[in-house]
Design a protein around this motif. Structure first.
Motif, PDB file in Angstrom:
ATOM      1  N   GLU A  73      10.712 -12.928  -7.076  1.00 16.82           N
ATOM      2  CA  GLU A  73      10.343 -11.511  -7.069  1.00 16.82           C
ATOM      3  C   GLU A  73      11.201 -10.738  -6.072  1.00 16.82           C
ATOM      4  OE1 GLU A  73       6.198 -11.495  -6.227  1.00 16.82           O
ATOM      5  OE2 GLU A  73       5.596 -12.077  -8.255  1.00 16.82           O
ATOM      6  N   ALA A  74      11.486 -11.360  -4.927  1.00 18.80           N
ATOM      7  CA  ALA A  74      12.281 -10.687  -3.893  1.00 18.80           C
ATOM      8  C   ALA A  74      13.729 -10.482  -4.354  1.00 18.80           C
ATOM      9  CB  ALA A  74      12.255 -11.497  -2.595  1.00 18.80           C
ATOM     10  N   VAL A  75      14.347 -11.527  -4.900  1.00 17.57           N
ATOM     11  CA  VAL A  75      15.757 -11.404  -5.273  1.00 17.57           C
ATOM     12  C   VAL A  75      15.938 -10.434  -6.440  1.00 17.57           C
ATOM     13  CG1 VAL A  75      16.307 -13.719  -4.430  1.00 17.57           C
ATOM     14  CG2 VAL A  75      15.735 -13.416  -6.831  1.00 17.57           C
ATOM     15  N   THR A  76      14.924 -10.330  -7.311  1.00 15.47           N
ATOM     16  CA  THR A  76      15.018  -9.380  -8.425  1.00 15.47           C
ATOM     17  C   THR A  76      15.181  -7.955  -7.905  1.00 15.47           C
ATOM     18  OG1 THR A  76      13.655 -10.796  -9.837  1.00 15.47           O
ATOM     19  CG2 THR A  76      13.832  -8.468 -10.458  1.00 15.47           C
ATOM     20  N   VAL A  77      14.405  -7.603  -6.877  1.00 15.18           N
ATOM     21  CA  VAL A  77      14.480  -6.256  -6.306  1.00 15.18           C
ATOM     22  C   VAL A  77      15.770  -6.073  -5.508  1.00 15.18           C
ATOM     23  CG1 VAL A  77      13.398  -4.633  -4.700  1.00 15.18           C
ATOM     24  CG2 VAL A  77      11.982  -6.014  -6.232  1.00 15.18           C
ATOM     25  N   LEU A  78      16.115  -7.048  -4.661  1.00 11.45           N
ATOM     26  CA  LEU A  78      17.255  -6.895  -3.757  1.00 11.45           C
ATOM     27  C   LEU A  78      18.585  -6.950  -4.490  1.00 11.45           C
ATOM     28  CD1 LEU A  78      15.994  -9.029  -0.738  1.00 11.45           C
ATOM     29  CD2 LEU A  78      15.979  -6.550  -0.982  1.00 11.45           C
ATOM     30  N   GLU A  79      18.633  -7.638  -5.635  1.00 12.38           N
ATOM     31  CA  GLU A  79      19.862  -7.652  -6.425  1.00 12.38           C
ATOM     32  C   GLU A  79      20.181  -6.259  -6.985  1.00 12.38           C
ATOM     33  OE1 GLU A  79      20.035 -12.259  -8.101  1.00 12.38           O
ATOM     34  OE2 GLU A  79      19.045 -10.693  -9.283  1.00 12.38           O
ATOM     35  N   GLU A  80      19.134  -5.468  -7.268  1.00 15.45           N
ATOM     36  CA  GLU A  80      19.351  -4.124  -7.804  1.00 15.45           C
ATOM     37  C   GLU A  80      20.060  -3.214  -6.806  1.00 15.45           C
ATOM     38  OE1 GLU A  80      15.647  -2.594  -9.099  1.00 15.45           O
ATOM     39  OE2 GLU A  80      15.401  -4.058 -10.728  1.00 15.45           O
ATOM     40  N   VAL A  81      19.821  -3.449  -5.489  1.00 11.26           N
ATOM     41  CA  VAL A  81      20.453  -2.617  -4.457  1.00 11.26           C
ATOM     42  C   VAL A  81      21.584  -3.356  -3.748  1.00 11.26           C
ATOM     43  CG1 VAL A  81      18.401  -1.221  -4.073  1.00 11.26           C
ATOM     44  CG2 VAL A  81      18.690  -3.328  -2.771  1.00 11.26           C
ATOM     45  N   PHE A  99      17.728 -16.071   0.847  1.00 11.11           N
ATOM     46  CA  PHE A  99      16.733 -16.262  -0.213  1.00 11.11           C
ATOM     47  C   PHE A  99      17.285 -17.176  -1.311  1.00 11.11           C
ATOM     48  CE2 PHE A  99      14.687 -11.887   0.852  1.00 11.11           C
ATOM     49  CZ  PHE A  99      14.208 -12.425   2.031  1.00 11.11           C
ATOM     50  N   TYR A 100      18.570 -16.965  -1.692  1.00  7.99           N
ATOM     51  CA  TYR A 100      19.187 -17.855  -2.681  1.00  7.99           C
ATOM     52  C   TYR A 100      19.198 -19.304  -2.174  1.00  7.99           C
ATOM     53  CZ  TYR A 100      21.151 -13.884  -5.367  1.00  7.99           C
ATOM     54  OH  TYR A 100      21.320 -12.775  -6.136  1.00  7.99           O
ATOM     55  N   ALA A 132       9.494  -8.837   2.577  1.00  6.39           N
ATOM     56  CA  ALA A 132       8.326  -9.596   3.024  1.00  6.39           C
ATOM     57  C   ALA A 132       8.059 -10.770   2.092  1.00  6.39           C
ATOM     58  CB  ALA A 132       7.110  -8.680   3.097  1.00  6.39           C
ATOM     59  N   GLU A 133       8.139 -10.547   0.768  1.00 10.95           N
ATOM     60  CA  GLU A 133       7.861 -11.630  -0.161  1.00 10.95           C
ATOM     61  C   GLU A 133       8.927 -12.720  -0.064  1.00 10.95           C
ATOM     62  OE1 GLU A 133       7.107 -10.209  -4.087  1.00 10.95           O
ATOM     63  OE2 GLU A 133       5.024  -9.759  -3.541  1.00 10.95           O
ATOM     64  N   GLY A 134      10.180 -12.334   0.162  1.00 10.52           N
ATOM     65  CA  GLY A 134      11.216 -13.350   0.344  1.00 10.52           C
ATOM     66  C   GLY A 134      10.931 -14.238   1.540  1.00 10.52           C
ATOM     67  N   ASP A 153       0.828  -1.204   0.000  1.00 10.05           N
ATOM     68  CA  ASP A 153       0.000   0.000   0.000  1.00 10.05           C
ATOM     69  C   ASP A 153       0.865   1.259   0.000  1.00 10.05           C
ATOM     70  OD1 ASP A 153      -2.222  -1.575  -0.013  1.00 10.05           O
ATOM     71  OD2 ASP A 153      -2.624  -1.408   2.132  1.00 10.05           O
ATOM     72  N   LEU A 154       2.017   1.196   0.696  1.00  6.80           N
ATOM     73  CA  LEU A 154       2.929   2.347   0.750  1.00  6.80           C
ATOM     74  C   LEU A 154       3.803   2.441  -0.506  1.00  6.80           C
ATOM     75  CD1 LEU A 154       4.129   2.016   4.458  1.00  6.80           C
ATOM     76  CD2 LEU A 154       2.585   3.754   3.546  1.00  6.80           C
ATOM     77  N   LYS A 155       3.673   1.440  -1.402  1.00  9.17           N
ATOM     78  CA  LYS A 155       4.488   1.408  -2.625  1.00  9.17           C
ATOM     79  C   LYS A 155       5.990   1.392  -2.304  1.00  9.17           C
ATOM     80  CE  LYS A 155       1.015   3.705  -5.579  1.00  9.17           C
ATOM     81  NZ  LYS A 155       0.120   2.646  -5.253  1.00  9.17           N
ATOM     82  N   ASN A 156       6.351   0.709  -1.223  1.00  8.04           N
ATOM     83  CA  ASN A 156       7.758   0.568  -0.845  1.00  8.04           C
ATOM     84  C   ASN A 156       8.247  -0.784  -1.355  1.00  8.04           C
ATOM     85  OD1 ASN A 156      10.213  -0.020   0.621  1.00  8.04           O
ATOM     86  ND2 ASN A 156       9.689   1.686   1.945  1.00  8.04           N
ATOM     87  N   GLU A 157       8.791  -0.767  -2.557  1.00  7.91           N
ATOM     88  CA  GLU A 157       9.191  -1.997  -3.231  1.00  7.91           C
ATOM     89  C   GLU A 157      10.287  -2.740  -2.476  1.00  7.91           C
ATOM     90  OE1 GLU A 157      11.151  -1.481  -6.974  1.00  7.91           O
ATOM     91  OE2 GLU A 157      10.163  -3.226  -7.844  1.00  7.91           O
ATOM     92  N   TYR A 158      11.179  -1.982  -1.825  1.00  9.45           N
ATOM     93  CA  TYR A 158      12.306  -2.613  -1.123  1.00  9.45           C
ATOM     94  C   TYR A 158      11.830  -3.460   0.051  1.00  9.45           C
ATOM     95  CZ  TYR A 158      16.589  -2.981   1.605  1.00  9.45           C
ATOM     96  OH  TYR A 158      17.636  -3.457   2.328  1.00  9.45           O
ATOM     97  N   PHE A 159      11.003  -2.876   0.918  1.00  7.66           N
ATOM     98  CA  PHE A 159      10.521  -3.634   2.083  1.00  7.66           C
ATOM     99  C   PHE A 159       9.538  -4.728   1.664  1.00  7.66           C
ATOM    100  CE2 PHE A 159      11.759   0.283   4.484  1.00  7.66           C
ATOM    101  CZ  PHE A 159      12.741  -0.333   5.237  1.00  7.66           C
ATOM    102  N   GLU A 160       8.780  -4.469   0.593  1.00  2.12           N
ATOM    103  CA  GLU A 160       7.876  -5.506   0.096  1.00  2.12           C
ATOM    104  C   GLU A 160       8.674  -6.720  -0.378  1.00  2.12           C
ATOM    105  OE1 GLU A 160       4.466  -6.218  -3.342  1.00  2.12           O
ATOM    106  OE2 GLU A 160       5.228  -4.194  -2.974  1.00  2.12           O
TER     107      GLU A 160
END
Length: 615
Positions: free
Chosen positions: A228-236, A245-246, A204-206, A194-201
């Motif tokens: 979905e989680a690793v795709t976002v976290l790999e970017e940062v 997660f791996y 949670a998904e991981g 809801d907060l559109k915080n992709e990093y923390f989401e």
């Protein structure tokens, strides 16, 4: 660094600054230069607070938090004093000094409560939960997480609530309480989304993927969440979380027989662990890769990873032995130096020897006195913490058990079972719940059940009933325990009719098109035995033939009806109109007379306005 420590780092990152990645290290140094270059005053308190919000080094945190505490006491500013104690508590937690950490965090909580700063009270309770969690005391950790979460719900602090829920879910995952971990983590993910915080989401998904896999659930769903989680976290480049997660993705592909993918993600997990030199993770990843390469027939690679596994395993197991050897060597060097000193002293005059001996004796006495003083101070602090926790535990016990039962448990260490000659028991059950559970998402299912059970809780509180337990979609309560009452049957029947009305009204007023259930209710009256079961997690429960018959009344009831036994009918027939159903065959009981409750006699309508039920 364990997964638990990772999420503690995420929480601290949020509490200190939402945009920590955009900050540079020299900002804290610049603030320090400004602080030391200007005279003391009110502005210094603000500067120290800013320095602490930017600082990460434990030693520096301790130094500047001490300055803030002293300056705040001198200025009589309790708000900044609170921040000083909070930062000092975090610093001690970084250093693994958990008693000092708790002592400072408790002082901060007391100040926040005195100043009526509910948000700070919530955050500090979550921080205390972090300290207990990092010290592997997960039972105490979940108490403080829940305490912070409840306050955050009341003050509607959504973003901080999401992180507190995530921490609590991660703590429950460590405790292997996977169902509860799923509920907390799902709610945290909804908030982050809801907060559109992709990093923390992504965090949670991981964790959702790890929980679903650990529960033996849908492997495809767990894989989707983790990818979905690793795709976002790999970017940062957040390799702390990616390590776990791996590894879970590797476990999923082992389950499905895809060994190429399993090896690829195990190698990724190993590389991520190398970045932060996490020895325990490195040991586990080398062992997994050794087993995987052996499985696919690559014996040379298997052997290399097994050698690395043994090296890390031995290094972890031999830490204490290395310390002992280092201490022995230090003792030997000290002994050699003392021997040389003794030889030199023998050549000096007796008077000088006596002076030196006296100085040494005084120094040792001072060390002994200092040691005793510190020990007594430590014992005093520990007693205060234990006493405070004891008081908090007693409050928690009263929330779980009736007061009389809780008092007996504290005094005797156990609770004597008691017989009650006349009690009424109510059971509810949702029609076709299994069908809905298979087709609804976990979030929708939890929200739907909570919607009904929360309403049932308010209804039984109105009629002073005792909630016994919930099992899946079944809800059980009773009247006449732990304190006998003469009108127990009438109270239970009135509550049952209100439950039916609420369920019917929920379907009519369903503006959001939520999933709605139909309910059956059964009631029986008779003697029971009540007591407390469990040695770690206490639960108040009742037993007896009357309970079994009440359950049968529910299973032989119909949708939207309150089915009562002949025993209950004899107690309520003067107040309620009932429809005789005849004798119906009951499993293990034979033929039994049953009645449907129609409503109150003398045209007494049951209130349709549930919102005013508690008034």
């Amino acid at each position: 660094m364990t997964c638990k420590q990772k999420i503690l780092y995420v929480t601290l990152m949020f509490f200190c600054s939402w945009i920590i990645y955009a900050q540079e290290e020299h900002e804290a140094d610049s603030l320090k230069k400004v602080y030391w270059s200007q005279p003391t005053g009110e502005n210094n308190l603000k500067l120290l607070d800013q320095i602490l919000s930017e600082e990460r080094d434990p030693d520096s945190l301790l130094r500047y938090s001490r300055l803030l505490i002293l300056s705040s006491i001198e200025a009589k500013n309790k708000k900044y004093l609170l921040e000083g104690y909070r930062s000092r508590g975090v610093a001690y937690r970084y250093r693994g000094d958990y008693i000092e950490s708790l002592e400072n965090l408790y002082k901060a909580v007391d100040l926040a409560e005195e100043l009526d700063l509910l948000f700070d009270v919530a955050v500090l309770n979550a921080e205390i939960g972090n300290t207990f969690s990092e010290n592997d005391d997960t039972d105490q950790a979940i108490i403080y997480y829940d305490r912070g979460i409840n306050i955050l719900r009341d003050i509607d602090s959504v973003s901080t609530l999401g992180l507190a829920l995530y921490n609590a879910g991660d703590n429950l995952f460590i405790r292997k309480e996977l169902d509860s971990a799923l509920v907390y983590t799902l709610e945290a993910r909804r908030i982050f989304r809801d907060l559109k915080n992709e990093y923390f989401e992504a965090y949670a998904e991981g964790n959702l993927g790890r929980i679903i896999f650990s529960r033996g659930g849908n492997l495809e769903q767990a894989e989707t969440y983790l990818l979905e989680a690793v795709t976002v976290l790999e970017e940062v480049s957040d390799y702390n979380a990616l390590t776990d997660f791996y590894s879970t993705l590797s476990d999923i592909y082992i389950e499905t027989g895809n060994y190429d993918a399993a090896i690829m993600y195990a190698e990724k997990s190993l590389e991520a662990a190398k970045i932060y030199k996490m020895k325990t993770d490195l040991e586990n990843r080398h062992l997994k890769l050794s087993q995987l390469y052996e499985e696919v027939g690559n014996i040379p690679e298997s052997y290399e990873h097994f050698k690395s596994y043994v090296i890390y395993k031995d290094s972890l197991e031999n830490v204490e032995e290395v310390k002992k050897i280092a201490n022995l060597r230090s003792d030997f060097e000290i002994a050699k130096r003392e021997t040389k000193i003794d030889l030199l002293n023998e050549q000096k005059k007796n008077q000088k020897t006596i002076v030196i001996a006296t100085i040494i004796a005084l120094f040792l006495i001072m060390l002994l006195a200092l040691g005793l003083y510190r020990r007594n101070k430590f014992i005093g602090r520990t007693k205060k913490i234990i006493e405070k926790e004891k008081n908090r535990s007693e409050i928690l016990l009263l929330n779980i058990l009736p007061q009389e039962t809780a008092q007996e448990l504290k005094e005797k260490g156990r609770v004597q079972a008691k017989r009650f000659d006349s009690v009424s028991i109510l059971f509810t059950d949702f029609q076709n719940f299994t069908h809905y559970a298979e087709n609804l998402s976990p979030e929708e299912l939890v929200q739907s059940v909570d919607y009904y059970f929360s309403a049932f809780d308010r209804i039984i509180e109105k009629y002073s009933l005792e909630k016994i337990k919930t099992v899946g979609d079944a809800y059980m309560c009773a009247s006449g325990v732990p304190f006998p009452v003469n009108d127990h049957a009438e109270r239970v029947v009135s509550a049952a009719l209100e439950m039916i009305n609420f369920v019917n009204r929920a379907k009519e007023e369903n503006a959001d098109n939520r999933t709605r259930f139909d309910v059956r209710i059964g009631i029986n009256s008779g003697p029971v035995v009540a007591g407390v079961v469990g040695s770690k997690k206490f639960a108040y429960d009742i037993w007896g033939d009357a309970v079994n018959i009440a359950s049968r009344m529910e299973t032989t009831s119909e949708v939207g009806k309150v089915n009562i036994s002949e025993y209950t009918y004899d107690l309520v027939k003067q107040k309620f109109d009932c429809e005789y159903r005849g004798e119906i065959n009951v499993k293990n009981k034979g033929m039994m007379k049953m009645y449907f409750v129609i409503g109150e006699k003398a045209n007494k309508e049951i209130s349709q306005d549930y919102d005013h039920a508690g008034s």
